[in-house]
Design an enzyme around this catalytic site. Structure first.
Site, mmCIF file in Angstrom:
data_model
loop_
_atom_site.group_PDB
_atom_site.id
_atom_site.type_symbol
_atom_site.label_atom_id
_atom_site.label_comp_id
_atom_site.label_asym_id
_atom_site.label_seq_id
_atom_site.Cartn_x
_atom_site.Cartn_y
_atom_site.Cartn_z
ATOM 1 N N LYS A 99 0.035 28.229 -3.358
ATOM 2 C CA LYS A 99 1.494 28.341 -3.360
ATOM 3 C C LYS A 99 1.972 28.576 -1.923
ATOM 4 C CE LYS A 99 2.126 29.883 -8.068
ATOM 5 N NZ LYS A 99 0.789 29.374 -8.462
ATOM 6 N N ASP A 133 1.123 23.924 -5.384
ATOM 7 C CA ASP A 133 1.814 24.239 -6.636
ATOM 8 C C ASP A 133 3.330 24.217 -6.417
ATOM 9 O OD1 ASP A 133 -0.589 24.702 -7.965
ATOM 10 O OD2 ASP A 133 -0.441 26.888 -7.865
ATOM 11 N N MET A 134 4.074 24.026 -7.507
ATOM 12 C CA MET A 134 5.537 24.089 -7.398
ATOM 13 C C MET A 134 6.022 25.424 -7.945
ATOM 14 S SD MET A 134 8.146 22.674 -6.175
ATOM 15 C CE MET A 134 7.833 20.926 -5.872
ATOM 16 N N GLN A 165 8.036 19.144 -11.929
ATOM 17 C CA GLN A 165 8.345 19.841 -13.189
ATOM 18 C C GLN A 165 9.331 19.003 -14.004
ATOM 19 O OE1 GLN A 165 9.841 22.849 -10.692
ATOM 20 N NE2 GLN A 165 8.217 24.323 -11.081
ATOM 21 N N ARG A 186 0.871 16.268 -9.665
ATOM 22 C CA ARG A 186 0.525 16.924 -10.934
ATOM 23 C C ARG A 186 1.843 17.060 -11.702
ATOM 24 N NH1 ARG A 186 -0.564 22.819 -10.093
ATOM 25 N NH2 ARG A 186 -2.747 22.311 -9.693
ATOM 26 N N LYS A 189 5.567 20.780 -17.165
ATOM 27 C CA LYS A 189 6.920 20.949 -17.719
ATOM 28 C C LYS A 189 7.744 21.907 -16.856
ATOM 29 C CE LYS A 189 5.581 20.000 -22.481
ATOM 30 N NZ LYS A 189 5.561 20.481 -23.874
ATOM 31 N N GLY A 190 7.076 22.924 -16.264
ATOM 32 C CA GLY A 190 7.790 23.903 -15.442
ATOM 33 C C GLY A 190 7.722 25.281 -16.067
ATOM 34 N N THR A 228 -0.768 19.562 -19.111
ATOM 35 C CA THR A 228 -0.104 20.024 -20.322
ATOM 36 C C THR A 228 -1.146 20.367 -21.382
ATOM 37 O OG1 THR A 228 1.541 19.489 -22.018
ATOM 38 C CG2 THR A 228 0.181 17.657 -21.267
ATOM 39 N N HIS A 229 -0.747 21.279 -22.293
ATOM 40 C CA HIS A 229 -1.601 21.577 -23.453
ATOM 41 C C HIS A 229 -0.956 21.001 -24.700
ATOM 42 C CE1 HIS A 229 -1.630 24.826 -20.444
ATOM 43 N NE2 HIS A 229 -2.947 24.745 -20.575
ATOM 44 N N ARG A 291 2.420 33.217 -18.264
ATOM 45 C CA ARG A 291 1.657 32.716 -19.419
ATOM 46 C C ARG A 291 2.174 33.349 -20.719
ATOM 47 N NH1 ARG A 291 0.462 30.462 -15.255
ATOM 48 N NH2 ARG A 291 2.126 29.208 -16.093
HETATM 49 C C1 FAD Z 1 -3.114 22.725 -14.606
HETATM 50 C C2 FAD Z 1 -1.723 23.272 -14.672
HETATM 51 C C3 FAD Z 1 -1.057 23.554 -13.490
HETATM 52 C C4 FAD Z 1 0.258 24.035 -13.539
HETATM 53 N N1 FAD Z 1 0.949 24.193 -12.370
HETATM 54 C C5 FAD Z 1 2.266 24.539 -12.427
HETATM 55 C C6 FAD Z 1 3.066 24.577 -11.251
HETATM 56 O O1 FAD Z 1 2.603 24.313 -10.126
HETATM 57 N N2 FAD Z 1 4.371 24.925 -11.377
HETATM 58 C C7 FAD Z 1 4.939 25.208 -12.589
HETATM 59 O O2 FAD Z 1 6.145 25.490 -12.653
HETATM 60 N N3 FAD Z 1 4.185 25.199 -13.705
HETATM 61 C C8 FAD Z 1 2.887 24.871 -13.663
HETATM 62 N N4 FAD Z 1 2.151 24.832 -14.817
HETATM 63 C C9 FAD Z 1 2.701 25.417 -16.072
HETATM 64 C C10 FAD Z 1 3.519 24.426 -16.856
HETATM 65 O O3 FAD Z 1 4.716 24.140 -16.172
HETATM 66 C C11 FAD Z 1 3.874 24.962 -18.260
HETATM 67 O O4 FAD Z 1 4.608 26.147 -18.136
HETATM 68 C C12 FAD Z 1 2.661 25.234 -19.141
HETATM 69 O O5 FAD Z 1 1.653 24.298 -18.951
HETATM 70 C C13 FAD Z 1 3.060 25.208 -20.626
HETATM 71 O O6 FAD Z 1 3.552 23.949 -20.971
HETATM 72 P P1 FAD Z 1 2.764 22.860 -21.858
HETATM 73 O O7 FAD Z 1 2.912 21.552 -21.168
HETATM 74 O O8 FAD Z 1 1.380 23.290 -22.108
HETATM 75 O O9 FAD Z 1 3.620 22.705 -23.171
HETATM 76 P P2 FAD Z 1 4.256 23.719 -24.212
HETATM 77 O O10 FAD Z 1 5.200 22.902 -25.015
HETATM 78 O O11 FAD Z 1 4.773 24.944 -23.552
HETATM 79 O O12 FAD Z 1 3.014 24.135 -25.085
HETATM 80 C C14 FAD Z 1 2.310 23.206 -25.901
HETATM 81 C C15 FAD Z 1 1.196 23.962 -26.598
HETATM 82 O O13 FAD Z 1 0.250 24.407 -25.631
HETATM 83 C C16 FAD Z 1 -0.246 25.699 -25.935
HETATM 84 N N5 FAD Z 1 0.173 26.633 -24.863
HETATM 85 C C17 FAD Z 1 1.035 26.381 -23.842
HETATM 86 N N6 FAD Z 1 1.130 27.446 -23.027
HETATM 87 C C18 FAD Z 1 0.334 28.400 -23.546
HETATM 88 C C19 FAD Z 1 -0.005 29.722 -23.159
HETATM 89 N N7 FAD Z 1 0.528 30.302 -22.078
HETATM 90 N N8 FAD Z 1 -0.862 30.404 -23.936
HETATM 91 C C20 FAD Z 1 -1.425 29.852 -25.027
HETATM 92 N N9 FAD Z 1 -1.158 28.593 -25.447
HETATM 93 C C21 FAD Z 1 -0.295 27.885 -24.718
HETATM 94 C C22 FAD Z 1 0.364 26.071 -27.261
HETATM 95 O O14 FAD Z 1 -0.532 25.641 -28.244
HETATM 96 C C23 FAD Z 1 1.637 25.247 -27.302
HETATM 97 O O15 FAD Z 1 2.071 24.970 -28.601
HETATM 98 C C24 FAD Z 1 0.859 24.302 -14.805
HETATM 99 C C25 FAD Z 1 0.178 24.021 -15.975
HETATM 100 C C26 FAD Z 1 -1.087 23.495 -15.927
HETATM 101 C C27 FAD Z 1 -1.764 23.157 -17.219
#
Ligand code: FAD
Length: 309
Positions: A99, A133-134, A165, A186, A189-190, A228-229, A291
């Protein structure tokens, strides 16, 4: 209820006094292990090796943000130099994520350039990669300018990338500018709380923009990361890749350490590229609270495990 809790956890993540107490407490340290590999560099190197053995690559994050003096910024950069050396000497399949506020952006922008520039030069020599990272929206433009500038330096092409994001309205234009410069992205969502003037508030809009930008990245011919997850989006990415005959080697999925390990392994077994973002260090509090903000139900799982232990 979820948006209220999200706002609450994000504002808690910004509290300096809570951070100071939490990071020193033994309970805090115990709960942080849910998302953090450990306090020491050896902890994260061990976790990286294990992840590599399971078929996934890694991006290592030395936790920390918003340093307030040059010494802290230099210490963070030194830790990343040691990390790059260790990744290389142990032949790990890993790169680094950092960061800019951890590298002193708010203290002295020239210093941040010197420190990150040094890391990118080292990554180039070691054939590694630096992901910037953002952070929250006050840093969006500064981060993009910073990365564009670094990427223009001879030898840095393909060695430094950043994050977009999908919740920000501006992201489509930012993606196009980064692609025009050949910069790796990368897509996520943000993770911060942004106002309706600049960001989609409805999850369905954030998701729809993610899918739109994801397709632009996947057909760009540049290697990007889909972070994303979200199972529905991952399914759509896989179907799009198959339909458009995009090779599974042309992009990677990315997930966070400790989240959806089952899905991480499933993607590896199906032959998709998977990178896990593994944080380590003592400054885990803001990362940990974000998180919780993403999934407030985490609080209950963590509390249950704490009382069981
Ligand atoms: C490799 C990586 C790098 C990232 N870097 C940045 C960055 O530089 N800047 C930034 O703003 N954000 C970053 N993020 C975070 C991202 O913006 C989201 O806030 C985060 O990934 C949750 O969004 P999602 O796409 O998983 O979808 P969501 O719709 O939030 O979640 C989808 C599903 O994923 C699972 N899930 C998601 N989050 C969690 C959690 N915390 N605990 C348990 N289960 C969860 C749940 O099953 C949920 O139903 C990063 C994420 C990843 C994976």
């Amino acid at each position: 209820m979820a948006p209220v809790l999200r706002t609450l956890f994000i504002s808690l993540s910004e509290s300096r006094s809570l951070r100071a107490v939490a990071e020193k407490s033994s309970v805090g340290r115990r709960v942080s292990t849910r998302f953090v590999a450990g306090r020491e560099m050896d902890d994260v190197l061990r976790a990286t090796k294990l992840m590599n053995q399971k078929g996934a690559t890694v991006s290592i994050d030395n936790l920390g943000e918003n340093v307030t003096n040059a010494e802290e910024a230099r210490a963070s950069a030194n830790a990343y130099h040691r990390l790059l050396d260790a990744i290389s000497s142990q032949a790990l399949q890993a790169n680094i994520s950092l960061k800019l506020t951890h590298m002193g952006l708010d203290v002295d922008e020239n210093l941040a350039h010197e420190l990150v520039g040094g890391l990118v030069a080292k990554a180039a020599a070691l054939k590694s990669f630096v992901r910037v990272d953002m952070e929250g929206s006050p840093y969006t433009q500064r981060t993009l300018d910073f990365v564009h500038q670094l990427h223009r330096i001879p030898g840095n092409q393909g060695v430094v990338g950043t994050v977009i994001q999908s919740y920000l309205y501006r992201s489509e234009k930012d993606v196009n500018d980064l692609l025009a410069a050949g910069i790796r992205i990368r897509l996520c969502k943000g993770a911060y709380k942004e106002p309706p003037e600049i960001a989609f508030q409805k999850k369905s809009d954030v998701d729809a923009n993610y899918v739109k930008l994801m397709k632009t990245l996947m057909t760009s011919g540049i290697y990007h990361g889909l972070a994303t997850h979200d199972e529905r989006i991952i399914k759509e990415a896989k179907a799009f890749a198959t339909r458009e005959k995009i090779s599974p080697d042309a992009f990677e999925f990315q997930m966070l350490h400790g989240i959806r390990r089952d899905l991480q392994q499933q993607l590896v077994k199906q032959g998709w590229r998977m990178r896990v973002y593994i944080p380590f260090g003592t400054e885990w509090y803001p990362y940990f609270m974000r998180r919780l903000a993403e999934r407030p139900a985490n609080v209950f799982f963590i509390a249950r495990n704490l009382f069981r232990a």
